[in-house]
Design a protein around this motif. Sequence first.
Motif: not given
Length: 192
Positions: A6-12, A147-153
């Motif tokens: 996700t955009n948030r995960a990319r930012q992390v 289907r996505h990878i987020g900060t929680e992942h």
Amino acid sequence: MFERFTNRARQVVQRAVEEASGDGQRPVGTEHLLLAVLADEASLASRVLTEAGVTADDLRARIRRHTEAGGVGLGDADAAALREIGIDLAAIVARIEESFGPDALREAVPEPRRRWGRRRHTGGPFAPRSKKVLELSLREAIRLKHRHIGTEHILLGLLREGSGLAALVLTEAGADLDDLRRRVEVALRAAA
């Protein structure tokens, strides 16, 4: 692999790269990923960590103790155990540095040998454990049928890796890695 982030995960991940370069360290370690996850205060992962009593300032201090110049990489519990049997770690480090100079305990990194006609692969900006964490974040997303990878992942990947500096400082801060996993999974179910 980053196309599923996700955009948030990319930012992390980008923030982790900035954390590493701000520390003057290369490559990105698990500790940088953890600090970057915690910095995104609006994310589910950061909320779970905060609710568990984890703070960025405390983690930074713990990380600094492990990565300071001349540090030997032992945790507080290890140093206390050595003190109990009469070994003064600080005195030993001081004597070694007195005899062999400051940074004597740092691992020497040999200069790379240049081979003409071949490009040397540096492995990119991520340490092997951090690469493993990112791979595990993908596996966690697949396991949860997301289907996505987020900060929680990413946080689940950090917890599943369990051997890096991030896991060590979380444990030293009093967090239980298995409990954090459960909290993330509960929060994911509640958000669904």
